[in-house]
Design a protein around this motif. Structure first.
Motif, short mmCIF file in Angstrom:
data_model
loop_
_atom_site.label_atom_id
_atom_site.label_comp_id
_atom_site.label_asym_id
_atom_site.label_seq_id
_atom_site.Cartn_x
_atom_site.Cartn_y
_atom_site.Cartn_z
N SER A 9 0.83 -1.21 0.00
CA SER A 9 0.00 0.00 0.00
C SER A 9 0.86 1.25 0.00
O SER A 9 1.91 1.29 0.64
CB SER A 9 -0.91 0.01 1.24
OG SER A 9 -1.63 1.23 1.33
N ASP A 10 0.38 2.27 -0.71
CA ASP A 10 0.92 3.61 -0.53
C ASP A 10 0.57 4.06 0.90
O ASP A 10 -0.37 3.54 1.51
CB ASP A 10 0.29 4.55 -1.56
CG ASP A 10 0.74 5.99 -1.37
OD1 ASP A 10 1.95 6.21 -1.22
OD2 ASP A 10 -0.13 6.88 -1.34
N ILE A 11 1.32 5.03 1.43
CA ILE A 11 1.07 5.47 2.81
C ILE A 11 0.11 6.65 2.85
O ILE A 11 -1.03 6.55 3.32
CB ILE A 11 2.39 5.82 3.52
CG1 ILE A 11 3.28 4.58 3.65
CG2 ILE A 11 2.11 6.40 4.90
CD1 ILE A 11 4.63 4.84 4.29
N ASP A 12 0.55 7.80 2.35
CA ASP A 12 -0.21 9.03 2.49
C ASP A 12 -1.53 8.96 1.71
O ASP A 12 -1.54 8.66 0.51
CB ASP A 12 0.63 10.22 2.01
CG ASP A 12 1.87 10.40 2.86
OD1 ASP A 12 1.73 10.76 4.04
OD2 ASP A 12 2.97 10.14 2.35
N LEU A 71 13.43 6.61 3.74
CA LEU A 71 13.25 5.57 4.75
C LEU A 71 13.01 6.16 6.13
O LEU A 71 12.14 5.70 6.88
CB LEU A 71 14.47 4.65 4.76
CG LEU A 71 14.41 3.47 5.73
CD1 LEU A 71 13.23 2.56 5.40
CD2 LEU A 71 15.72 2.68 5.71
N LYS A 72 13.77 7.18 6.50
CA LYS A 72 13.62 7.79 7.82
C LYS A 72 12.21 8.35 7.99
O LYS A 72 11.54 8.12 9.01
CB LYS A 72 14.67 8.88 8.02
CG LYS A 72 14.63 9.57 9.38
CD LYS A 72 15.80 10.54 9.51
CE LYS A 72 15.82 11.21 10.88
NZ LYS A 72 14.66 12.10 11.07
N GLN A 73 11.75 9.08 6.99
CA GLN A 73 10.41 9.65 7.06
C GLN A 73 9.36 8.55 7.11
O GLN A 73 8.35 8.66 7.82
CB GLN A 73 10.17 10.55 5.85
CG GLN A 73 11.02 11.80 5.81
CD GLN A 73 10.97 12.49 4.46
OE1 GLN A 73 10.62 11.87 3.45
NE2 GLN A 73 11.31 13.77 4.42
N GLU A 132 14.10 19.90 -0.95
CA GLU A 132 15.15 19.95 0.05
C GLU A 132 16.00 18.66 0.02
O GLU A 132 15.58 17.62 -0.50
CB GLU A 132 14.55 20.13 1.45
CG GLU A 132 13.87 21.47 1.67
CD GLU A 132 12.49 21.55 1.01
OE1 GLU A 132 12.01 20.49 0.52
OE2 GLU A 132 11.92 22.64 0.97
N LYS A 133 17.18 18.72 0.61
CA LYS A 133 18.13 17.62 0.57
C LYS A 133 17.56 16.30 1.07
O LYS A 133 17.84 15.24 0.47
CB LYS A 133 19.38 17.99 1.37
CG LYS A 133 20.51 16.97 1.25
CD LYS A 133 21.76 17.45 1.96
CE LYS A 133 22.88 16.42 1.84
NZ LYS A 133 24.11 16.89 2.53
N PRO A 134 16.77 16.26 2.16
CA PRO A 134 16.24 14.97 2.62
C PRO A 134 15.37 14.26 1.59
O PRO A 134 15.21 13.04 1.65
CB PRO A 134 15.42 15.35 3.86
CG PRO A 134 16.04 16.61 4.36
CD PRO A 134 16.46 17.35 3.12
N ALA A 135 14.81 15.01 0.64
CA ALA A 135 13.95 14.39 -0.37
C ALA A 135 14.76 13.78 -1.51
O ALA A 135 14.21 13.04 -2.34
CB ALA A 135 12.99 15.43 -0.94
N GLN A 136 16.05 14.09 -1.58
CA GLN A 136 16.89 13.58 -2.66
C GLN A 136 17.55 12.26 -2.24
O GLN A 136 17.71 11.99 -1.05
CB GLN A 136 17.97 14.61 -3.03
CG GLN A 136 17.47 16.02 -3.21
CD GLN A 136 16.52 16.18 -4.38
OE1 GLN A 136 16.51 15.37 -5.30
NE2 GLN A 136 15.71 17.24 -4.35
N CYS A 162 9.57 -2.46 2.90
CA CYS A 162 9.37 -1.03 2.66
C CYS A 162 10.01 -0.67 1.32
O CYS A 162 11.22 -0.85 1.14
CB CYS A 162 10.02 -0.19 3.77
SG CYS A 162 9.21 -0.34 5.36
N ILE A 163 9.18 -0.20 0.40
CA ILE A 163 9.67 0.34 -0.87
C ILE A 163 9.59 1.85 -0.75
O ILE A 163 8.49 2.41 -0.67
CB ILE A 163 8.81 -0.16 -2.05
CG1 ILE A 163 8.81 -1.69 -2.11
CG2 ILE A 163 9.31 0.42 -3.37
CD1 ILE A 163 7.82 -2.26 -3.10
N THR A 164 10.72 2.51 -0.67
CA THR A 164 10.74 3.95 -0.40
C THR A 164 11.34 4.72 -1.57
O THR A 164 11.79 4.14 -2.55
CB THR A 164 11.55 4.23 0.89
OG1 THR A 164 12.93 3.88 0.67
CG2 THR A 164 11.01 3.43 2.07
N ASP A 165 11.32 6.04 -1.43
CA ASP A 165 11.94 6.93 -2.42
C ASP A 165 11.40 6.64 -3.82
O ASP A 165 12.14 6.54 -4.80
CB ASP A 165 13.45 6.81 -2.39
CG ASP A 165 14.04 7.15 -1.04
OD1 ASP A 165 14.26 8.35 -0.78
OD2 ASP A 165 14.24 6.22 -0.23
#
Length: 714
Positions: A477-480, A513-515, A578-582, A531-534
């Motif tokens: 599932s997607d989260i948001d 991943l952190k978020q 922002e950098k955390p999104a990259q 977890c499939i992230t980014d």
């Protein structure tokens, strides 16, 4: 221990010809390691704490080999089995240096086997570097502790071959040292324990590795089968005499005995030269070389053929006929007789290897009452320290080897002392029963530590269900705005998952991943199995958050992150997030809704610069540029293949544009009721269900629609 059923140990030993009655010495890859692994398995299986032990190895049906190697399963009794998996050409036996390209296939086959058995092993134990490569990946995927036995090490062996005169470029091509050493470094960094036979192996051989400092070493010597190997007793003759008379003029002379496969690292050539150039040794002793099995010369592998040819040339050059025995064949039961033969006639056993990780043949000689002369490089140091039954030598120094042989052969009192000390030492220190007891004590320590770590996890982590290896369905599932958004619906979905343990649960999100971990914890969502992230550029597994390195390697294909940044730097309407999104495989932008560029235009610009990437627009405000192979959908299909799940056993749920490629085809797709307009175009697609309910309630509606986790009506 894990439960009342007892331990389940999964062993990996991939190369060579492995069967219940092994053809030891038949080729360079079927030697001491094969015997070691089988003896260790049987000793562990006899312990009541072990319920089951499986050995995974390679399956092949080569007409030139015994049919047993094409059998998928072979019972060894007492809950021990050999399981053969296909990897590489099924009709051809491959040397271990040629197996590296097929090890990822072996990983997938191992996962399929574990799934089919419906029980997850408690521990994985890999033998040698190729199995270590597989073991690391299985440990990451399954969250199971890994222990490893190296048997021999690439860096040490490489140095010894160079010291013996080989060229570095040649041996690197032949033995694939770069891949082997990389696998050994990975094992050192990830295994819960590295089992070694000697302290010297830790201090000298593993010390050459960068990751040795962080490894946990356990010195655990193997045993010897005292039922097979024993002193001659009152024998005055040997059943081998008739066959040896074909080679030897005086077969009752003391024998200098060597038993090993014909491998240049075993250093047979220098032993023959040492004998040939010492007139007193030639006069008073015979040389017997048991170098595996052979029929026709052209059928012998190239490396082994070179060793045998070199020995035969030396025999001919020094006219050693009548003094040297080179038997072509031997039965397994004849090996103990060779030791006893040499002991009856007061001979000596020699292990002249350039380096010997342990030296099981030295224990077999000791149990037979036969003194030894052995290489000082490797395990023989510990054996001689405990058994006091021989002399250590520099295997490259012919004079030193000759002097040691003289001391053992010509000093009868020394021979008797060494014979008695070896018999006592091998019984006191080396037995498979003692090995099994210490082995299981170490496994218990590892599992206790693992349980403590799990208990320290947060409430979110305590909800983890290790469903993935035995799952037959997968919910992603997607989260948001999909998984979260309605607390009551989320609670109902979590309860449903708890009632269906064979459904693995995962999330796929654009967050890092952190978020992802933070938002799941904030909403009290148990840690997913996957977890499939980014936006599909990263896959991590379960409780330990091990990253799937194979997926990362898969994404490198034609990806040029700097090129993306340069190409899109001046595009109106785009602003870097922002950098955390990259991340390594994701470049993310904010989109100005007043002047948004089209995804098609951006894709065209990247294509013109020969950048293999694709563009994902979400909620009309966010844009991600990813490697051409990356997406949530690709990641899910990668997982389905890896875990052996048919695509119709996968259900995905989402609400926005970057969820679109998770759906369609044979995957059961669910679009929740609160979806964005970007997904309207999917309404007529096969296997995509548009739910009326929103958020997690929509997922549950889709589960009911597909009869998911029961019989899929698709």
């Amino acid at each position: 221990m894990p439960d009342h059923e007892g331990l389940y140990i999964l062993m990996l030993s991939i190369h060579g010809r492995i069967c219940g009655t092994p053809e030891l010495g038949v080729d360079a890859d079927t030697g001491g390691q094969v015997g070691y692994v089988l003896d260790e398995m049987r000793a562990l299986a006899r312990d009541p704490r072990v319920a089951r032990i499986d050995l995974l190895t390679r399956r092949f049906s080569d007409p030139a080999t015994h049919p047993i190697y094409g059998e998928a399963r072979e019972s060894l009794g007492s809950g021990a089995r050999i399981i053969r998996l296909s990897a590489g050409p099924s009709q051809k036996y491959l040397q271990k240096e040629r197996l590296w390209d097929y090890l990822d296939t072996f990983v997938d086959g191992a996962l399929q086997f574990i799934r089919s058995e419906n029980r997850i092993p408690d521990i994985i134990h890999s033998h040698y570097a190729d199995a270590g490569y597989v073991g690391v990946r299985l440990s990451r995927l399954l969250g199971i502790p890994l222990i490893h036995t190296g048997h021999s090490l690439g860096r040490d062996k490489r140095e010894r071959l160079i010291a013996a005169g080989r060229k570095a470029e040649s041996i690197d091509r032949q033995f694939r040292f770069s891949r082997r050493i990389a696998a050994e470094e990975a094992v050192l960094s990830e295994a819960s324990a590295i089992l070694t036979s000697t302290r010297q192996e830790v201090d000298k051989q593993y010390a050459l590795y960068e990751n040795a400092a962080q490894a946990h070493f356990v010195v655990l010597p193997p045993g010897v089968d005292l039922r097979r190997f024993s002193r001659p007793g009152r024998q005055r003759s040997s059943p081998l005499l008739p066959s040896l008379r074909r080679f030897l003029e005086a077969p009752r002379k003391p024998a200098i005995l060597a038993i090993a496969r014909p491998d240049e690292r075993k250093n047979f050539q220098r032993l023959v030269e040492a004998y040939a150039t010492a007139p007193d040794l030639r006069e008073q002793a015979n040389l017997i070389l048991v170098m595996g099995q052979r029929d026709r010369f052209e059928q012998i592998p190239h490396g082994a053929r070179g060793v045998i040819e070199s020995v035969l040339r030396t025999v001919d050059d020094y006219d050693l006929y009548g003094q040297v025995a080179l038997p072509k064949h031997h039965e397994p039961e004849e090996i103990p007789e060779y030791y006893r033969y040499a002991a009856i006639y007061k001979g000596v056993f020699v292990n002249p290897a350039l380096t010997e990780p342990f030296g099981l043949t030295l224990l077999e000689a000791a149990a037979s009452g036969l003194p030894v002369v052995a290489t000082r490089h490797g395990g023989p140091q510990d054996i001689i320290r405990y058994c006091r039954n021989g002399i250590l030598v520099d295997p490259l120094n012919i004079g030193e080897m000759q002097d040691a042989l003289r001391q053992m052969l010509f000093d009868r009192r020394r021979w008797q002392r060494a014979s008695r000390a070896g018999l006592m030492g091998v019984r006191r220190v080396y037995s498979w029963e003692a090995h099994a007891r210490r082995y299981l004590a170490e496994v218990e320590r590892i599992l206790r530590r693992q349980r403590k770590q799990l208990r320290r996890e947060s409430a979110a982590r305590q909800g983890v269900r290790r469903a993935l290896p035995t799952a037959d369905h997968l919910l992603i599932s997607d989260i948001d705005n999909t998984l979260i958004g309605d607390p009551a619906g989320l609670a109902a979905l979590i309860e449903w998952l708890g009632e269906h343990p064979r459904v693995a649960f995962g999330v796929a999100t654009g967050r890092n991943l952190k978020q992802t971990m933070e938002v799941l914890a904030a909403h009290q969502v148990p840690r997913p199995d996957i977890c499939i992230t980014d936006v599909g550029t990263r896959i991590v597994y379960g409780n330990t958050l091990h990253e799937d390195q194979d997926w990362a390697a898969h994404l490198h294909y034609r990806w040029w992150r700097e090129g993306v940044l340069q190409t899109l730097a001046e595009i109106p309407g785009l602003r870097l997030q922002e950098k955390p999104a990259q991340s390594t495989f994701k470049v993310s932008y904010y989109v100005d809704p007043k002047r948004p560029p089209t995804a098609k235009d951006l894709q065209q610009r990247l294509h013109q610069q020969r950048i293999a990437a694709h563009v994902v627009l979400s909620h009309t405000r966010y844009l991600d540029v990813l490697p051409i192979r990356a997406s949530k959908g690709h990641a899910i299909r990668f997982l389905a293949f890896r875990w052996g799940l048919p695509l119709h056993a996968v259900l995905t749920a989402g609400d926005s544009g970057n969820d679109a490629d998770m759906m369609g085809g044979e995957i059961c797709g669910v679009v929740v009721g609160n979806h964005s307009p970007e997904l309207h175009g999917l309404r007529d697609r096969h296997h995509i269900y548009f739910a009326s309910a929103c958020h997690a309630w929509g997922i549950l509606e889709g589960i009911q629609h597909y009869h998911f986790s029961g019989d899929l009506h698709v």
